[in-house]
Design a protein around this motif. Sequence first.
Motif, PDB file in Angstrom:
ATOM      1  N   ARG A 252       0.905  -1.083  -0.080  1.00  0.00           N
ATOM      2  CA  ARG A 252       0.072   0.004  -0.014  1.00  0.00           C
ATOM      3  C   ARG A 252       0.898   1.367   0.153  1.00  0.00           C
ATOM      4  NH1 ARG A 252      -2.590   1.040   4.222  1.00  0.00           N
ATOM      5  NH2 ARG A 252      -1.204  -0.151   5.634  1.00  0.00           N
ATOM      6  N   PRO A 253       1.360   1.762  -1.128  1.00  0.00           N
ATOM      7  CA  PRO A 253       2.182   3.007  -1.235  1.00  0.00           C
ATOM      8  C   PRO A 253       1.613   4.024  -0.383  1.00  0.00           C
ATOM      9  CG  PRO A 253       2.139   1.872  -3.416  1.00  0.00           C
ATOM     10  CD  PRO A 253       1.151   1.132  -2.584  1.00  0.00           C
ATOM     11  N   GLY A 254       2.371   4.865  -0.026  1.00  0.00           N
ATOM     12  CA  GLY A 254       1.960   6.349   0.483  1.00  0.00           C
ATOM     13  C   GLY A 254       1.897   7.279  -0.647  1.00  0.00           C
ATOM     14  N   HIS A 255       2.801   7.292  -1.451  1.00  0.00           N
ATOM     15  CA  HIS A 255       2.894   8.065  -2.602  1.00  0.00           C
ATOM     16  C   HIS A 255       3.577   9.416  -2.226  1.00  0.00           C
ATOM     17  CE1 HIS A 255       0.926   5.151  -5.176  1.00  0.00           C
ATOM     18  NE2 HIS A 255      -0.153   5.276  -4.391  1.00  0.00           N
ATOM     19  N   HIS A 256       3.407  10.177  -1.159  1.00  0.00           N
ATOM     20  CA  HIS A 256       4.150  11.087  -0.408  1.00  0.00           C
ATOM     21  C   HIS A 256       4.186  12.291  -1.765  1.00  0.00           C
ATOM     22  CE1 HIS A 256       5.221   8.828   3.074  1.00  0.00           C
ATOM     23  NE2 HIS A 256       5.736   8.046   2.167  1.00  0.00           N
ATOM     24  N   LEU A 257       3.245  12.768  -2.104  1.00  0.00           N
ATOM     25  CA  LEU A 257       3.075  13.762  -3.277  1.00  0.00           C
ATOM     26  C   LEU A 257       3.652  15.186  -2.612  1.00  0.00           C
ATOM     27  CD1 LEU A 257      -0.571  13.062  -4.874  1.00  0.00           C
ATOM     28  CD2 LEU A 257       1.630  12.217  -5.316  1.00  0.00           C
ATOM     29  N   ASP A 258       3.692  15.218  -1.550  1.00  0.00           N
ATOM     30  CA  ASP A 258       4.210  16.574  -1.386  1.00  0.00           C
ATOM     31  C   ASP A 258       5.922  16.540  -1.234  1.00  0.00           C
ATOM     32  OD1 ASP A 258       4.357  14.410   0.780  1.00  0.00           O
ATOM     33  OD2 ASP A 258       4.884  15.710   2.626  1.00  0.00           O
ATOM     34  N   VAL A 259       6.312  15.331  -1.227  1.00  0.00           N
ATOM     35  CA  VAL A 259       7.638  14.779  -1.473  1.00  0.00           C
ATOM     36  C   VAL A 259       8.058  15.236  -2.975  1.00  0.00           C
ATOM     37  CG1 VAL A 259      10.026  13.623  -1.228  1.00  0.00           C
ATOM     38  CG2 VAL A 259       7.904  13.832   0.377  1.00  0.00           C
ATOM     39  N   TRP A 260       7.257  14.902  -3.817  1.00  0.00           N
ATOM     40  CA  TRP A 260       7.418  15.018  -5.349  1.00  0.00           C
ATOM     41  C   TRP A 260       7.234  16.341  -5.853  1.00  0.00           C
ATOM     42  CZ3 TRP A 260       9.068  11.696  -8.858  1.00  0.00           C
ATOM     43  CH2 TRP A 260       9.332  10.496  -8.446  1.00  0.00           C
ATOM     44  N   GLU A 261       6.403  17.198  -4.880  1.00  0.00           N
ATOM     45  CA  GLU A 261       6.470  18.670  -5.171  1.00  0.00           C
ATOM     46  C   GLU A 261       7.724  19.329  -4.848  1.00  0.00           C
ATOM     47  OE1 GLU A 261       3.981  20.281  -6.618  1.00  0.00           O
ATOM     48  OE2 GLU A 261       2.107  19.194  -6.513  1.00  0.00           O
ATOM     49  N   ARG A 308       1.850   2.065  -9.389  1.00  0.00           N
ATOM     50  CA  ARG A 308       1.053   1.734  -8.281  1.00  0.00           C
ATOM     51  C   ARG A 308       0.165   2.561  -7.719  1.00  0.00           C
ATOM     52  NH1 ARG A 308       3.739  -1.400  -5.027  1.00  0.00           N
ATOM     53  NH2 ARG A 308       1.501  -1.888  -4.423  1.00  0.00           N
ATOM     54  N   SER A 309      -0.150   3.593  -8.661  1.00  0.00           N
ATOM     55  CA  SER A 309      -0.970   5.010  -8.314  1.00  0.00           C
ATOM     56  C   SER A 309      -2.420   4.516  -7.717  1.00  0.00           C
ATOM     57  CB  SER A 309      -1.302   5.784  -9.508  1.00  0.00           C
ATOM     58  OG  SER A 309      -1.912   5.169 -10.686  1.00  0.00           O
ATOM     59  N   GLY A 310      -3.052   3.239  -8.580  1.00  0.00           N
ATOM     60  CA  GLY A 310      -4.161   2.828  -8.098  1.00  0.00           C
ATOM     61  C   GLY A 310      -4.264   2.020  -6.715  1.00  0.00           C
ATOM     62  N   ASP A 311      -3.184   1.580  -6.004  1.00  0.00           N
ATOM     63  CA  ASP A 311      -3.152   0.843  -4.860  1.00  0.00           C
ATOM     64  C   ASP A 311      -3.527   1.370  -3.677  1.00  0.00           C
ATOM     65  OD1 ASP A 311      -2.534  -1.312  -6.709  1.00  0.00           O
ATOM     66  OD2 ASP A 311      -0.510  -1.361  -6.264  1.00  0.00           O
ATOM     67  N   ALA A 312      -3.441   2.635  -3.476  1.00  0.00           N
ATOM     68  CA  ALA A 312      -3.644   3.236  -2.345  1.00  0.00           C
ATOM     69  C   ALA A 312      -4.015   4.739  -2.505  1.00  0.00           C
ATOM     70  CB  ALA A 312      -2.436   3.079  -1.217  1.00  0.00           C
ATOM     71  N   SER A 313      -4.505   5.174  -1.480  1.00  0.00           N
ATOM     72  CA  SER A 313      -4.655   6.699  -1.471  1.00  0.00           C
ATOM     73  C   SER A 313      -3.353   7.447  -0.904  1.00  0.00           C
ATOM     74  CB  SER A 313      -5.953   7.187  -0.755  1.00  0.00           C
ATOM     75  OG  SER A 313      -7.106   6.722  -1.023  1.00  0.00           O
ATOM     76  N   PRO A 314      -3.031   8.685  -1.446  1.00  0.00           N
ATOM     77  CA  PRO A 314      -1.658   9.224  -1.026  1.00  0.00           C
ATOM     78  C   PRO A 314      -1.972   9.462   0.590  1.00  0.00           C
ATOM     79  CG  PRO A 314      -2.411  10.166  -3.077  1.00  0.00           C
ATOM     80  CD  PRO A 314      -3.577   9.292  -2.507  1.00  0.00           C
ATOM     81  N   ARG A 315      -0.873   9.385   1.347  1.00  0.00           N
ATOM     82  CA  ARG A 315      -0.846   9.556   2.693  1.00  0.00           C
ATOM     83  C   ARG A 315      -0.334  11.146   3.023  1.00  0.00           C
ATOM     84  NH1 ARG A 315       0.192   3.756   3.616  1.00  0.00           N
ATOM     85  NH2 ARG A 315       2.600   4.113   3.442  1.00  0.00           N
TER      86      ARG A 315
END
Length: 315
Positions: A252-261, A308-315
Amino acid sequence: MTDELPVGTDVVGRVTGRALGWLHRNRPYGAFPAPETADVADPDGYYKSLGETALAASLLLREGSVPPPGHEQAARELLDFAWAQLRQGDLLYERQLRHPLMADPLELYAHFTRGGHRHERLDALLVHLSGLRTHQGAELVPNRRLAVANAARIAGFAGPGGFAGGADWSGLLAATWLGRLPEPWAIDWMTAYCMTHTVFHVTDWGGLPHALPGDVVAYLECWLPVWIDIWSEIEEWDLVVELLIVDACLPRPGHHLDVWERLAAVQHADGLVPRDGKPVDDEPEQAFRDHQHTAVVTVVAGTLAQARSGDASPR
């Protein structure tokens, strides 16, 4: 292929596409100065950077449905470029033949086999070496043993008696720092890199996200965000991106979109992703030498995050 690669509309796609474009345009800097004089005993040098390029390209090709149009072509061209630099595998064969205890020829070769390249003599040599006690007893640190086992799995040498020897993945993982579920505050820079590679090899770079035991997954879900915050704060971007790859390898990836920003903010206009907060050398070839690895891991992290974008909502 044009200089400007098509990029996605989201931040992960933008950062990944620009990093891939930078790698693709600057690939001549990764060439051997003269392939006919390449040092087959060199422990790092050009072999390492070509292998890293092949890794990113092969994973992008594996996740072929992810990239926008143009990215798959760039990945194929990068993989073929690296293979040509290795004389279609001849240099890997010579390196393995002259230095039979070296593990990296197999590790590098695995990335090319994933992309469809094979070398008949190297295949035969690796089959032979895999049955030797000397090779099975080679002195390697625990995460490198996992690397060899995964490379054997990818390249098709993982049967009984092979390099992976019917690998005891649980035992191999238990021998690592991560496998002991250690005190998270004790981690240091080098141990963090070793930890990331433990995850990469157990999960085959996110291809087997459920291969990690539940207790290791729970440990990483708890502490990975903390480590990402710490190394983001001190601008160790290369390690931060490796930690993002770890995230993309979890069930369940957390994705961490803030870090990508934050990565988007530090990425240069030409696509270069700096390895840290220090100034970037103005000389293009030196800039490639210094930051090629960070571009590679950015492409890997972005490719896996999108897959993996569909595997979990961003945390």
